[in-house]
Design a protein around this motif. Structure first.
Motif, PDB file in Angstrom:
ATOM      1  N   ALA A 194      44.161   1.318  27.689  1.00  0.00           N
ATOM      2  CA  ALA A 194      45.593   1.582  27.488  1.00  0.00           C
ATOM      3  C   ALA A 194      46.403   0.292  27.602  1.00  0.00           C
ATOM      4  N   LEU A 195      46.058  -0.530  28.608  1.00  0.00           N
ATOM      5  CA  LEU A 195      46.771  -1.801  28.781  1.00  0.00           C
ATOM      6  C   LEU A 195      46.516  -2.736  27.601  1.00  0.00           C
ATOM      7  N   ARG A 196      45.300  -2.689  27.103  1.00  0.00           N
ATOM      8  CA  ARG A 196      44.964  -3.559  25.971  1.00  0.00           C
ATOM      9  C   ARG A 196      45.737  -3.141  24.721  1.00  0.00           C
ATOM     10  N   ASP A 197      45.782  -1.835  24.477  1.00  0.00           N
ATOM     11  CA  ASP A 197      46.350  -1.365  23.219  1.00  0.00           C
ATOM     12  C   ASP A 197      47.881  -1.311  23.239  1.00  0.00           C
ATOM     13  N   ASN A 198      48.438  -0.967  24.370  1.00  0.00           N
ATOM     14  CA  ASN A 198      49.908  -0.886  24.420  1.00  0.00           C
ATOM     15  C   ASN A 198      50.354  -0.947  25.878  1.00  0.00           C
ATOM     16  N   GLU A 199      50.677  -2.128  26.302  1.00  0.00           N
ATOM     17  CA  GLU A 199      50.880  -2.359  27.723  1.00  0.00           C
ATOM     18  C   GLU A 199      52.084  -1.616  28.309  1.00  0.00           C
ATOM     19  N   ALA A 200      53.213  -1.711  27.629  1.00  0.00           N
ATOM     20  CA  ALA A 200      54.442  -1.141  28.206  1.00  0.00           C
ATOM     21  C   ALA A 200      54.329   0.364  28.448  1.00  0.00           C
ATOM     22  N   PRO A 201      53.930   1.141  27.438  1.00  0.00           N
ATOM     23  CA  PRO A 201      53.792   2.584  27.704  1.00  0.00           C
ATOM     24  C   PRO A 201      52.751   2.875  28.773  1.00  0.00           C
ATOM     25  N   ALA A 202      51.697   2.037  28.817  1.00  0.00           N
ATOM     26  CA  ALA A 202      50.643   2.254  29.811  1.00  0.00           C
ATOM     27  C   ALA A 202      51.215   2.120  31.222  1.00  0.00           C
ATOM     28  N   ILE A 203      52.048   1.113  31.410  1.00  0.00           N
ATOM     29  CA  ILE A 203      52.653   0.909  32.736  1.00  0.00           C
ATOM     30  C   ILE A 203      53.604   2.065  33.060  1.00  0.00           C
ATOM     31  N   MET A 204      54.298   2.547  32.032  1.00  0.00           N
ATOM     32  CA  MET A 204      55.237   3.656  32.255  1.00  0.00           C
ATOM     33  C   MET A 204      54.518   4.928  32.670  1.00  0.00           C
ATOM     34  N   THR A 205      53.254   5.054  32.278  1.00  0.00           N
ATOM     35  CA  THR A 205      52.518   6.261  32.673  1.00  0.00           C
ATOM     36  C   THR A 205      51.966   6.141  34.093  1.00  0.00           C
ATOM     37  N   GLY A 206      52.214   5.007  34.727  1.00  0.00           N
ATOM     38  CA  GLY A 206      51.824   4.864  36.122  1.00  0.00           C
ATOM     39  C   GLY A 206      50.592   4.023  36.363  1.00  0.00           C
ATOM     40  N   ILE A 207      50.082   3.371  35.316  1.00  0.00           N
ATOM     41  CA  ILE A 207      48.905   2.515  35.501  1.00  0.00           C
ATOM     42  C   ILE A 207      49.295   1.267  36.284  1.00  0.00           C
ATOM     43  N   ASN A 208      48.490   0.955  37.303  1.00  0.00           N
ATOM     44  CA  ASN A 208      48.745  -0.228  38.136  1.00  0.00           C
ATOM     45  C   ASN A 208      48.142  -1.446  37.442  1.00  0.00           C
ATOM     46  N   ARG A 209      48.953  -2.139  36.691  1.00  0.00           N
ATOM     47  CA  ARG A 209      48.464  -3.250  35.875  1.00  0.00           C
ATOM     48  C   ARG A 209      47.813  -4.342  36.734  1.00  0.00           C
ATOM     49  N   ALA A 210      48.477  -4.682  37.821  1.00  0.00           N
ATOM     50  CA  ALA A 210      47.954  -5.772  38.667  1.00  0.00           C
ATOM     51  C   ALA A 210      46.561  -5.435  39.184  1.00  0.00           C
ATOM     52  N   PHE A 211      46.395  -4.216  39.678  1.00  0.00           N
ATOM     53  CA  PHE A 211      45.112  -3.803  40.221  1.00  0.00           C
ATOM     54  C   PHE A 211      44.025  -3.805  39.135  1.00  0.00           C
ATOM     55  N   VAL A 212      44.353  -3.163  38.013  1.00  0.00           N
ATOM     56  CA  VAL A 212      43.342  -3.017  36.952  1.00  0.00           C
ATOM     57  C   VAL A 212      42.909  -4.383  36.412  1.00  0.00           C
ATOM     58  N   ARG A 213      43.862  -5.225  36.107  1.00  0.00           N
ATOM     59  CA  ARG A 213      43.529  -6.518  35.478  1.00  0.00           C
ATOM     60  C   ARG A 213      42.741  -7.419  36.433  1.00  0.00           C
ATOM     61  N   THR A 214      43.164  -7.461  37.694  1.00  0.00           N
ATOM     62  CA  THR A 214      42.461  -8.360  38.617  1.00  0.00           C
ATOM     63  C   THR A 214      41.060  -7.829  38.942  1.00  0.00           C
TER      64      THR A 214
END
Lengths: 366, 441
Positions: A203-223
């Motif tokens: 989700a982060l790869r394909d469309n980051e902004a909506p992914a974050i809006m759905t509650g995905i923790n970007r910092a956690f997932v990417r690191t």
């Protein structure tokens, strides 16, 4: 019989098709030490080590879409951790592999922090700095690493059983160790990509902004993905140390990163078999081209083949092979249990394991 | 565990047991030869246990035999070292045509990209696939170290391997016979000459590459300053990465400001030129000693006036120098390269060096064939450990000699020559000879 043969998913034929492939691969793995001479088995092990590293890179750059030009550094950290610990401190190899992976995970997470704010070429530049830095550090701390002279004497004695006896026993042992490590690496990546984190990665790869809006923790997932990817590369490095028996800064230079990237692309980005195919191409094509022509022309042949493969198989060897197999056998997805039977295959909604539907990708890519 | 996965596990286990019952796949040991007492004695004198060697260790090589050479055929270093191949090959082709040996040799080349791990992989393939009876010309200290355990395990001779590091001259590896000028010889000659020029001591600056040879140089300079009781001291140590192509301006400035009167320089490739030109540009005029790796008219000529008077140790004849323009030895090797080198550049000194490495192997083969051990792998090792000959490409007064394990360094002498811009070549200087003194004790 008209081709392709259509097999309903979940049927006996489908199960047989799956089990048959697993058995075939297992047979190939067990038969290889008997079929090839020791030096070739050693080369195959070398290719499998590369494949592990590509599996790690594929998780980051293939599935997560983050370009890394520093994976040779993680490979090198794992390699030198094993090398230094076994040679200088006489630590058992398995312990050094674990330490190397943990170290790579930590460094990977640290390097991955910029990935929270950077993307594309900017992130690539940050990772490039890490890749360039490591060989210099190895030379700088030559008392520990052997510097340019190299670090020698790493080995992993096989268990004292008859199967690993003889002059080629260590080669056979390292072959199996590498196969197991590769399988483990693949299983980890498979599980990650079929877990909540995997879906977040896509989700982060394909469309980051909506992914974050759905509650995905970007910092956690990417690191975490960066760390996992680095630790898998570190595992490959650790096995490389005992398999090669020699470590020099040149072995973990930027050229290795480029080779890993090329292997990932040739094999098939974001595929599970791609890293293995790509690693074998990267490893064996230079060997065979130098046999064909003993001179600088072998480099030209290698380059030409890489360009050809990219043009002929844009989805990589794994993609090409999948297309080929689908001309013979197609596994037709079936509607979920309880759904009304329709005239033809009903599209399956992807990504809701809780409802009993595995992700669409997992059911189609066979 | 589900029923399905249980069946799968069982199937895999059965397959594994089936293969395991076939015996150990790596069990290809066939060691232990029925050697004569003389062979056993000769091997033991070198610390070789024939029981640990393949059975054919003492057998005659037969009508034809393959010799292996791993070298960079691709990648950056290929430009400098790939030309070794035609040089080594020419020596074997010449021997096949003219020497009365019972065996014809075929040189098999394998690309190693100048990376030690790849050198080992390529060497293993040459041993197991091609069945080579030995190696010649494998370049670089790290590369030689990479394959020496393989040579030990397979009891194969590695003759004329140009690795100048001290670790290559290790009596524990009697199979390895170096073909390079040892860095310890270079460092010792420099220190001895400084001691003569500056009896009351001098301030020395070092400019050394971050390479395996650089590390050796640094250690050997310290060793010989102490060993000879020199009053000279090192006042500044500068290093440079092998791939650094920029002029070493800041390093030269630092060395000049240290007040050094002497410069020991052991850089790599084109850096040989830039260190000389940069020192001249900054008006710094110390007594400069340049590594033997740079002792070619190619580098010194390119440095122009900056190279005038710079000292360097030379063992091999410089093909570009007027001094050897009419030299019979150089002319003969040039003719051999022309005939067997496949169009190799006849002005390239590396090709001539390659010839010498191959010539060392051929010379050992001649001595072995004439010995009681005959032309076998053991015969080759024993002969290479007792060499005494004068290669055509080596300056007069310098011979390649070894003696068992007491003298494992074939090259222990050299001329400290200086470059003359007026002459357009090297001027012959003092011959330093440390025969029998460079073996690790």
């Amino acid at each position: 019989m008209a081709l392709p043969v259509h097999i309903p998913a979940g049927s006996r034929a489908d199960i047989g098709w799956r089990v048959g492939r697993v058995v075939l691969i297992a047979l190939l793995v067990f038969a290889t030490p008997y079929l090839v001479p020791s030096f070739r088995l050693s080369q195959i092990t070398g290719a499998l080590v590369l494949a592990i590293a590509v599996v790690g890179l594929n998780l980051l750059s293939g599935f997560a879409g983050q370009i890394s030009l520093g994976h040779a550094a993680f490979f090198g950290i794992g390699a030198y951790t094993t090398g230094v610990m076994t040679v200088k401190w006489e630590t058992a190899v398995p312990i050094t592999l674990v330490v190397g992976m943990v170290l790579c995970f930590v460094v990977g997470v640290l390097v991955g922090l910029p990935a929270l704010r950077l993307q594309g070429m900017y992130l690539a530049l940050v990772t490039l700095a890490v890749g360039v830095l490591l060989p210099s550090l190895i030379r700088r701390f030559d008392g520990l690493t052997g510097g340019s002279s190299g670090l020698f004497g790493m080995e992993w004695e096989p268990p004292g059983i008859a199967y690993f006896a003889g002059r080629g026993g260590e080669t056979v042992w390292l072959y199996y160790v590498t196969v197991v490590a590769l399988v483990l690496a693949c299983v980890v990546v498979w599980n990650v990509m079929h877990s909540r984190i995997g879906r977040a990665v896509v989700a982060l790869r394909d469309n980051e902004a909506p992914a974050i809006m759905t509650g995905i923790n970007r910092a956690f997932v990417r690191t975490v993905v960066f760390g996992l990817s680095a630790s898998i590369a570190g595992l490959a490095g650790g096995i490389f140390a005992v398999q090669a028996g020699i470590l020099t800064p040149e072995a973990v230079s930027l050229l290795l990163t480029i080779n890993l990237l090329v292997a990932m692309i040739i094999g098939g980005r974001a595929s599970y078999w791609g890293p293995v195919f790509g690693a074998f191409v990267i490893y064996f094509v230079p060997v065979w081209t130098s046999d064909l022509s003993q001179g600088p022309i072998s480099g030209v042949l290698f380059g030409a083949l890489v360009i050809l493969l990219v043009f002929v198989m844009p989805n990589g060897l794994a993609g090409g092979l999948t297309s080929l197999v689908r001309r013979v056998v197609v596994v037709v997805p079936q509607p979920p249990r309880g759904a009304t039977e329709g005239p033809s295959p009903v599209p399956v909604e992807p990504g809701d394991p809780a409802a009993g539907n595995p992700p669409l990708e997992a059911r189609l890519v066979r | 565990m589900t029923k399905r996965s249980s069946k799968l596990t069982l199937a895999v286990a059965v397959a594994a047991l089936t293969f395991a019952s076939c015996g150990a796949p790596g069990d290809d040991s066939g060691s232990g030869s029925s050697a004569s007492d003389a062979a056993v004695e000769a091997a033991e004198a070198l610390g070789i246990d024939l029981d640990d060697c393949p059975a054919d260790m003492t057998d005659p090589l037969g009508d034809t035999a393959k010799v292996g050479l791993t070298l960079p055929l691709t990648g950056g270093p290929a430009a400098a070292f790939a030309v070794l191949g035609p040089g080594v090959k020419s020596a074997f082709e010449e021997a096949n045509a003219e020497a009365d040996l019972p065996t014809k040799f075929e040189l098999i080349l394998k690309d190693d990209q100048f990376q030690p791990d790849k050198t080992l992989v390529a060497a293993r393939e040459l041993v197991q696939k091609d069945g080579v009876v030995g190696f010649s010309g494998v370049t670089g200290t790290a590369g030689v170290l990479a394959i020496r355990d393989l040579l030990r395990e397979e009891c194969l001779p590695g003759i004329g391997l140009p690795g100048g590091g001290g670790t290559v001259l290790d009596p524990a590896y009697p199979e390895v016979v170096s073909g390079a000028v040892p860095f310890s010889l270079d460092a010792r000659v420099w220190v001895e000459d400084v001691n003569e020029r500056f009896p009351e001591g001098a301030k020395i600056a070092t400019f050394i590459g971050n390479t395996e040879s650089g590390k050796d140089y640094a250690e050997q300079i310290d060793h010989w300053l102490e060993e000879t009781g020199s009053k000279s001291t090192i006042v500044d140590k500068e290093t440079i990465d092998a791939a650094d192509a920029a002029a070493p301006s800041s390093a030269v400035t630092t060395m000049r400001n240290s007040g050094a009167e002497v410069l020991f320089a052991a850089p790599t490739g084109a850096q040989c030129i830039s260190i000389m030109t940069e020192a001249a540009n900054q008006g710094w005029e110390p007594v400069i000693y340049m590594t033997t790796n740079c002792s070619s008219s190619t580098y010194f000529g390119a440095a122009g006036g900056a190279a005038d008077g710079v000292l360097t140790l030379q063992t091999y004849k410089d093909v570009g120098s007027p001094r050897f323009a009419d030299d019979a030895g150089v002319q003969r090797v040039r003719d051999v390269l022309k005939e067997y080198g496949g169009g190799v550049d006849l002005t390239n000194t590396t090709a001539y060096s390659g010839y010498v490495y191959g010539q060392m192997f051929v010379e050992a083969a001649k001595q072995a064939a004439a010995s009681d051990l005959g032309l076998s792998k053991l015969g080759l090792i024993v002969a290479a450990r007792n060499l005494d000959f004068h290669p055509d490409m080596v300056a007069d007064g310098i011979d390649f000699t070894t003696s068992g394990l007491s003298d494992v360094a074939p090259i222990e002498a050299g001329e400290l020559n200086s470059w003359s811009v007026a002459e357009g070549g090297f001027q012959q200087g003092k011959l330093y000879d440390f025969e029998g003194e460079l073996t690790q004790k």
